[in-house]
Design an enzyme around this catalytic site. Structure first.
Site, PDB file in Angstrom:
ATOM      1  N   ASP A 194     -24.133   4.220 -38.114  1.00 49.31           N
ATOM      2  CA  ASP A 194     -24.731   3.561 -39.285  1.00 49.31           C
ATOM      3  C   ASP A 194     -26.224   3.357 -39.110  1.00 49.31           C
ATOM      4  OD1 ASP A 194     -21.730   2.803 -39.240  1.00 49.31           O
ATOM      5  OD2 ASP A 194     -22.415   2.433 -41.294  1.00 49.31           O
TER       6      ASP A 194
ATOM      7  N   ARG B 128     -18.216   3.673 -49.283  1.00 46.89           N
ATOM      8  CA  ARG B 128     -18.596   3.200 -47.945  1.00 46.89           C
ATOM      9  C   ARG B 128     -18.906   4.382 -47.042  1.00 46.89           C
ATOM     10  NH1 ARG B 128     -15.064   5.615 -45.586  1.00 46.89           N
ATOM     11  NH2 ARG B 128     -15.993   5.067 -43.576  1.00 46.89           N
ATOM     12  N   GLY B 129     -19.554   4.082 -45.927  1.00 47.48           N
ATOM     13  CA  GLY B 129     -19.913   5.153 -45.005  1.00 47.48           C
ATOM     14  C   GLY B 129     -21.381   5.494 -45.158  1.00 47.48           C
ATOM     15  N   ALA B 130     -22.116   5.430 -44.073  1.00 48.49           N
ATOM     16  CA  ALA B 130     -23.568   5.463 -44.148  1.00 48.49           C
ATOM     17  C   ALA B 130     -24.157   6.563 -45.039  1.00 48.49           C
ATOM     18  CB  ALA B 130     -24.139   5.546 -42.724  1.00 48.49           C
TER      19      ALA B 130
ATOM     20  N   GLN C 140      -9.912   1.756 -41.940  1.00 48.89           N
ATOM     21  CA  GLN C 140     -10.500   3.014 -42.408  1.00 48.89           C
ATOM     22  C   GLN C 140      -9.833   4.217 -41.740  1.00 48.89           C
ATOM     23  OE1 GLN C 140     -12.242   0.259 -41.675  1.00 48.89           O
ATOM     24  NE2 GLN C 140     -14.248   0.187 -42.667  1.00 48.89           N
TER      25      GLN C 140
ATOM     26  N   ARG D  54     -25.782  -3.885 -48.200  1.00 45.17           N
ATOM     27  CA  ARG D  54     -25.188  -3.975 -46.857  1.00 45.17           C
ATOM     28  C   ARG D  54     -26.321  -3.697 -45.873  1.00 45.17           C
ATOM     29  NH1 ARG D  54     -19.945  -0.586 -45.733  1.00 45.17           N
ATOM     30  NH2 ARG D  54     -19.700  -2.094 -44.041  1.00 45.17           N
TER      31      ARG D  54
ATOM     32  N   ASN E 267     -22.357   1.327 -34.913  1.00 44.09           N
ATOM     33  CA  ASN E 267     -21.260   1.981 -35.607  1.00 44.09           C
ATOM     34  C   ASN E 267     -20.111   0.983 -35.751  1.00 44.09           C
ATOM     35  OD1 ASN E 267     -20.299   4.547 -36.771  1.00 44.09           O
ATOM     36  ND2 ASN E 267     -18.719   4.391 -35.186  1.00 44.09           N
ATOM     37  N   LYS E 268     -19.063   1.401 -36.450  1.00 39.87           N
ATOM     38  CA  LYS E 268     -17.939   0.519 -36.721  1.00 39.87           C
ATOM     39  C   LYS E 268     -17.496  -0.241 -35.472  1.00 39.87           C
ATOM     40  CE  LYS E 268     -16.578  -0.131 -39.798  1.00 39.87           C
ATOM     41  NZ  LYS E 268     -17.140  -1.217 -40.584  1.00 39.87           N
TER      42      LYS E 268
END
Ligand SMILES: CSC[C@H]1O[C@H](OP(=O)(O)O)[C@H](O)[C@@H]1O
Length: 383
Positions: free
Chosen positions: A253, A64-66, A212, A98, A263-264
Site C-alpha cells: 500500500d 479497495r486495494g491500492a 479479503q 483512507r 501492507n495488509k
C-alpha cells in the site's frame, strides 16, 4: 502429486464484472463499482453519482486495494468536475478517504492536476472535466499495462530463485484484478505462473478480519482455475515449518524511501517466518506505490479501523438469503470488548527479498536499487 488440501478449481463460467467503470447515462455520468463487500456470494454493482458515495465505498472497502483506489480517486475527481461539484473539495475528500495507500492520493492528484491545467488556460468547466476524465482513463490504462509487466518480471524472478519450475506460493490479502486495472499485482504473478504451468499450489491466507483472502483471492483463484488452498492466518507458520512454502508474494500500500513496506496486517509476521525459513519474501507493486517523501516505515500512517470488524463476524450475504452486512455482523466477543484493529503493518527492508515493479526489480535486503525506484517514482508521480 495430489495434495489432500487441494481446492476445487473452477474456470469460472463467465468473465468477472469490471472492478470499476465509467458510464454516461442520460441523467449524468456515474462511476460503477463492483461491490467487493458482497463477494463472493453476490456480484452487485454500486452506482456512484457523487463523491460522498464514492468516499463511502472507499471507506467500507466496497472498492479497495491500492492501485484501484488510485484509479477510483482519479475518476472521482472527474465525476465531481462533470457534475459541477466543487472539484477542489472533492479532491480533498477523496485523497483523505483512507490514509495508508499512497496510490489514492496520487490518482486524485493526477486528475486534479489535469483539471487545474485546463482551468488555468482559461478553458471552460466542460473542457476541464474532460481533461480530468482523460487523465483517469490514462491512469487506468497505465495500471493495466503495469500489471502485465509486473506479472512477467515476477514470474522471471520466481523461476530464477526457485529452480525446479513448480512453485508453491503463499499470498496474503487480495491482490488480483479486484485491486487493479489489469490482473493485479502479486496475484498476477501467481496467475502468470499458473498459465505457464509452474504454479503447484497457491496458499491463500484468509486475512482476518475482513477476509479479503477467503472471499476475494479464493474467488479470483477459482475463477481462473488455479490450484489453491485456503488457510487461517494462524496456520501459515506450520506450512513454513513443513517446508510447503517456496515463496511469499504480497502486494503493498505504501513503500517508504528506505524500502519499508506497508501492507495488509499480517504481512510482517509472514516476512519474519520467511526470513527464519529462508523463503523469498517478494513484494509486487507499481512504482507509484513507492513514496520517496516517506523516509522510513515509522513515518507511514497505518489506518486504524473499527474494533467492530474484530469483535463481530461480518460476511457477505449468504446463499440462503440470510444477510450479514458489513458492519452489522454476528457478535463473537462479549459486548463492550475493545479491539485493536490496524488495517496494515510495516515490514522493514531487511526482511524484503525483492520488490517487483513494472519498471524493474530491486532487493532491499541487499540494499540495492531502492534509490533508483524512488527516483523513478518521483519522475512519474511529480510529472
Ligand atoms: C496490491 S493493493 C492490495 C493491497 O490492498 C489491501 O488492503 P485493503 O484490502 O485494505 O485495501 C492489501 O493491503 C493488499 O495488499
Amino acid at each position: 502429486m495430489t495434495d489432500q488440501y487441494a481446492g476445487t478449481p473452477s474456470d469460472g463460467d463467465r468473465p468477472m464484472l469490471p472492478v470499476l467503470r465509467w458510464e454516461e447515462p442520460p441523467d449524468g455520468p456515474v462511476l460503477v463499482l463492483l461491490d467487493q463487500t458482497r463477494l463472493p456470494a453476490e456480484e452487485v454493482e454500486l452506482i456512484c453519482t457523487d463523491v460522498p458515495a464514492l468516499v463511502r465505498a472507499i471507506r467500507t472497502l466496497a472498492v479497495r486495494g491500492a492501485p484501484v483506489l488510485g484509479i477510483a480517486g482519479a475518476y472521482g475527481v472527474a465525476l465531481a468536475a462533470a457534475r459541477g461539484y466543487d472539484v477542489e473539495e472533492a479532491a480533498a475528500q477523496l485523497g483523505s478517504a483512507r490514509p495508508t495507500a499512497v496510490n489514492l492520493a496520487y490518482g486524485v492528484r493526477r486528475a486534479l492536476g489535469a483539471y487545474r491545467a485546463v482551468v488555468e488556460k482559461g478553458a471552460d468547466e466542460k473542457a476541464a472535466a474532460e481533461a480530468a476524465l482523460a487523465e483517469a482513463r490514462q491512469l487506468h490504462r497505465e495500471d493495466a499495462e503495469g500489471s502485465a509487466a509486473m506479472a512477467a518480471k515476477g514470474l522471471a524472478l520466481l523461476d530464477e530463485l526457485l529452480p525446479g519450475g513448480s512453485h508453491r506460493i503463499l499470498t496474503h490479502c487480495n491482490t488480483g484484478a479486484l485491486v487493479s486495472g489489469g490482473e493485479g499485482t502479486a496475484f498476477a504473478v501467481a496467475l502468470a505462473a499458473h498459465k505457464a504451468g509452474r504454479l503447484r499450489r497457491l496458499w491463500v491466507d484468509e486475512t482476518r478480519p475482513l477476509l479479503q483472502g477467503a472471499r476475494l483471492t479464493a474467488y479470483e483463484a477459482a475463477r481462473n482455475g488455479l490450484s489453491y488452498t485456503l488457510l487461517t492466518d494462524n496456520a501459515a507458520g506450520s506450512l513454513f515449518a513443513a517446508g510447503k512454502v517456496d515463496a511469499v508474494l504480497i502486494g503493498a500500500d505504501r513503500i517508504a524511501a528506505d524500502g519499508s513496506v506497508a501492507n495488509k496486517v499480517g504481512s510482517y509476521p509472514l516476512a519474519v517466518l520467511a526470513k527464519y525459513h529462508h523463503v523469498p519474501f517478494i513484494v509486487v507493486a507499481p512504482v507509484t506505490t513507492i513514496d520517496p517523501d516517506t523516509p522510513d516505515g515509522a513515518s507511514i500512517e497505518v489506518e486504524q479501523r473499527s474494533g467492530r470488524e474484530v469483535t463481530q463476524l461480518t460476511a457477505p450475504p449468504q446463499a440462503g438469503g440470510a444477510t450479514v452486512r458489513q458492519g452489522v455482523g454476528v457478535q463473537v466477543a462479549p459486548l463492550g470488548t475493545q479491539a485493536y484493529n490496524p488495517a496494515f503493518d510495516v515490514t522493514p527492508p531487511e526482511l524484503v527479498t525483492a520488490i517487483v515493479t513494472e519498471v524493474g526489480v530491486v532487493s532491499p535486503v541487499t540494499g540495492g536499487g531502492i534509490e533508483e525506484l524512488c527516483a523513478r517514482s518521483r519522475q512519474v508521480t511529480i510529472s
